[in-house]
Enzyme design. Structure first.
Site, mmCIF file in Angstrom:
data_model
loop_
_atom_site.group_PDB
_atom_site.id
_atom_site.type_symbol
_atom_site.label_atom_id
_atom_site.label_comp_id
_atom_site.label_asym_id
_atom_site.label_seq_id
_atom_site.Cartn_x
_atom_site.Cartn_y
_atom_site.Cartn_z
ATOM 1 N N TYR A 1 -5.720 11.228 -0.966
ATOM 2 C CA TYR A 1 -5.682 10.073 -1.855
ATOM 3 C C TYR A 1 -5.836 8.779 -1.069
ATOM 4 O O TYR A 1 -5.662 8.729 0.144
ATOM 5 C CB TYR A 1 -4.378 10.039 -2.661
ATOM 6 C CG TYR A 1 -3.205 9.517 -1.872
ATOM 7 C CD1 TYR A 1 -2.782 8.194 -2.025
ATOM 8 C CD2 TYR A 1 -2.542 10.318 -0.962
ATOM 9 C CE1 TYR A 1 -1.719 7.702 -1.282
ATOM 10 C CE2 TYR A 1 -1.483 9.841 -0.223
ATOM 11 C CZ TYR A 1 -1.080 8.526 -0.382
ATOM 12 O OH TYR A 1 -0.042 8.034 0.355
ATOM 13 N N GLU B 1 -4.760 8.852 2.995
ATOM 14 C CA GLU B 1 -4.210 10.031 3.655
ATOM 15 C C GLU B 1 -4.802 11.352 3.170
ATOM 16 O O GLU B 1 -5.081 11.512 1.984
ATOM 17 C CB GLU B 1 -2.692 10.094 3.417
ATOM 18 C CG GLU B 1 -1.939 8.917 3.968
ATOM 19 C CD GLU B 1 -0.450 8.955 3.704
ATOM 20 O OE1 GLU B 1 0.285 8.302 4.464
ATOM 21 O OE2 GLU B 1 -0.014 9.634 2.743
ATOM 22 N N HIS C 1 4.524 11.734 8.218
ATOM 23 C CA HIS C 1 3.330 11.918 9.032
ATOM 24 C C HIS C 1 3.635 12.880 10.175
ATOM 25 O O HIS C 1 4.577 12.627 10.937
ATOM 26 C CB HIS C 1 2.884 10.578 9.627
ATOM 27 C CG HIS C 1 2.606 9.532 8.614
ATOM 28 N ND1 HIS C 1 3.589 8.690 8.137
ATOM 29 C CD2 HIS C 1 1.468 9.182 7.977
ATOM 30 C CE1 HIS C 1 3.053 7.869 7.244
ATOM 31 N NE2 HIS C 1 1.779 8.147 7.133
ATOM 32 N N HIS D 1 -5.678 9.114 7.697
ATOM 33 C CA HIS D 1 -4.775 9.767 8.636
ATOM 34 C C HIS D 1 -4.046 10.922 7.950
ATOM 35 O O HIS D 1 -4.097 11.072 6.736
ATOM 36 C CB HIS D 1 -3.789 8.759 9.258
ATOM 37 C CG HIS D 1 -2.958 8.012 8.270
ATOM 38 N ND1 HIS D 1 -3.410 6.902 7.586
ATOM 39 C CD2 HIS D 1 -1.689 8.215 7.848
ATOM 40 C CE1 HIS D 1 -2.456 6.452 6.776
ATOM 41 N NE2 HIS D 1 -1.403 7.232 6.926
ATOM 42 N N HIS E 1 -0.920 0.791 8.892
ATOM 43 C CA HIS E 1 -0.950 0.493 7.460
ATOM 44 C C HIS E 1 -1.219 -0.995 7.235
ATOM 45 O O HIS E 1 -0.382 -1.836 7.522
ATOM 46 C CB HIS E 1 0.371 0.911 6.803
ATOM 47 C CG HIS E 1 0.589 2.385 6.837
ATOM 48 N ND1 HIS E 1 1.315 3.006 7.820
ATOM 49 C CD2 HIS E 1 0.153 3.368 6.011
ATOM 50 C CE1 HIS E 1 1.328 4.312 7.596
ATOM 51 N NE2 HIS E 1 0.629 4.554 6.500
ATOM 52 N N GLU F 1 -2.759 2.826 1.500
ATOM 53 C CA GLU F 1 -2.458 4.162 2.006
ATOM 54 C C GLU F 1 -3.750 4.964 1.884
ATOM 55 O O GLU F 1 -4.452 4.876 0.870
ATOM 56 C CB GLU F 1 -1.356 4.844 1.192
ATOM 57 C CG GLU F 1 0.044 4.477 1.601
ATOM 58 C CD GLU F 1 0.483 5.090 2.926
ATOM 59 O OE1 GLU F 1 -0.358 5.617 3.688
ATOM 60 O OE2 GLU F 1 1.686 5.026 3.211
ATOM 61 N N TRP G 1 0.745 8.159 -5.206
ATOM 62 C CA TRP G 1 0.445 9.508 -4.718
ATOM 63 C C TRP G 1 1.158 10.560 -5.548
ATOM 64 O O TRP G 1 0.596 11.619 -5.806
ATOM 65 C CB TRP G 1 0.748 9.662 -3.230
ATOM 66 C CG TRP G 1 2.156 9.382 -2.824
ATOM 67 C CD1 TRP G 1 3.204 10.269 -2.790
ATOM 68 C CD2 TRP G 1 2.697 8.123 -2.415
ATOM 69 N NE1 TRP G 1 4.346 9.637 -2.385
ATOM 70 C CE2 TRP G 1 4.065 8.318 -2.140
ATOM 71 C CE3 TRP G 1 2.159 6.852 -2.250
ATOM 72 C CZ2 TRP G 1 4.906 7.296 -1.718
ATOM 73 C CZ3 TRP G 1 2.990 5.827 -1.825
ATOM 74 C CH2 TRP G 1 4.347 6.054 -1.562
ATOM 75 N N CYS H 1 8.191 12.239 2.122
ATOM 76 C CA CYS H 1 6.836 12.123 2.653
ATOM 77 C C CYS H 1 6.936 11.794 4.137
ATOM 78 O O CYS H 1 7.979 11.359 4.613
ATOM 79 C CB CYS H 1 6.066 11.001 1.967
ATOM 80 S SG CYS H 1 5.868 11.209 0.207
ATOM 81 N N GLU I 1 15.164 11.968 6.938
ATOM 82 C CA GLU I 1 15.207 11.093 5.758
ATOM 83 C C GLU I 1 16.326 11.465 4.797
ATOM 84 O O GLU I 1 16.970 10.595 4.226
ATOM 85 C CB GLU I 1 13.881 11.148 4.976
ATOM 86 C CG GLU I 1 12.747 10.427 5.633
ATOM 87 C CD GLU I 1 11.525 10.323 4.733
ATOM 88 O OE1 GLU I 1 11.671 10.380 3.486
ATOM 89 O OE2 GLU I 1 10.417 10.178 5.272
#
Length: 193
Positions: free
Chosen positions: A106, A118, A70, A33, A26, A116, A163, A68, A88
């Protein structure tokens, strides 16, 4: 975040073209990604709004959707959702997950220039336990009625992550979150098949 945790790099068609360290990927020219977003609801239909930890590299302290993250290389996206809900928000599985926006994508730039970028499938999650947020990931949480959330956004009382704003453009027309249609997994990025 685990130091050395890898993210999956993608081409414009959603095929994997490599991996990169999550912390290092980032910056002002973040490569495309794989990621995901989730919208968590309880049995009463309340939505779990979260505020990102102040130590986050991207959008610290910003209110956003519930969770959110990855997927790790080779990890199914739905498994990544479950893993991050536990890590989280302290919401152990099993989770009731529904794919809602399989092809969401986005790109957003922070005021400091960090980007960002993604392909980010969106999931609805229904839980029956209270969250126990990890303070390294989540500064604070609020359970809120979906209509209250929309009223706060439209009145300007709540600013959301870019997002989330873009996702809501697609989610609001779907009506009540309980009735959101399940998305077709065939529309996920090819790397997620």
């Amino acid at each position: 975040m685990t130091i050395g945790e890898q993210v999956v790099l993608l081409d414009d068609a959603g095929n994997q073209v490599g991996t990169a360290d999550k912390y290092a990927v980032h910056h002002d020219s973040t490569p495309l990604h794989l990621a995901f977003s989730s919208y968590v609801f309880d049995g009463a239909g309340r939505f779990l709004l979260t505020r990102r930890a102040l130590t986050k590299k991207t959008w610290p302290g910003v209110w956003t959707n519930s969770c959110c993250g990855h997927p790790l290389p080779g990890e199914p996206v739905a498994d990544a959702v479950g893993r991050r809900l536990t890590d989280e928000l302290g919401l152990p599985g099993p989770h009731k997950l529904d794919l809602v926006l399989p092809a969401f994508r986005y790109r957003a730039t922070m005021p400091d220039g960090i980007v960002e970028n993604e392909m980010c499938p969106v999931y609805r999650v229904v839980v029956d336990t209270e969250p126990d947020p990890n303070p390294d990931e989540v500064d604070s949480i609020r359970w809120v009625a979906w209509t209250t959330l929309l009223d706060e956004i439209s009145s300007g009382a709540l600013d959301l992550s870019p997002w989330s704003v873009l996702q809501l453009t697609d989610l609001i027309p779907l009506g009540d979150p309980v009735d959101w249609p399940v998305g077709d997994p065939a529309h996920l990025p090819p790397v997620a098949h």
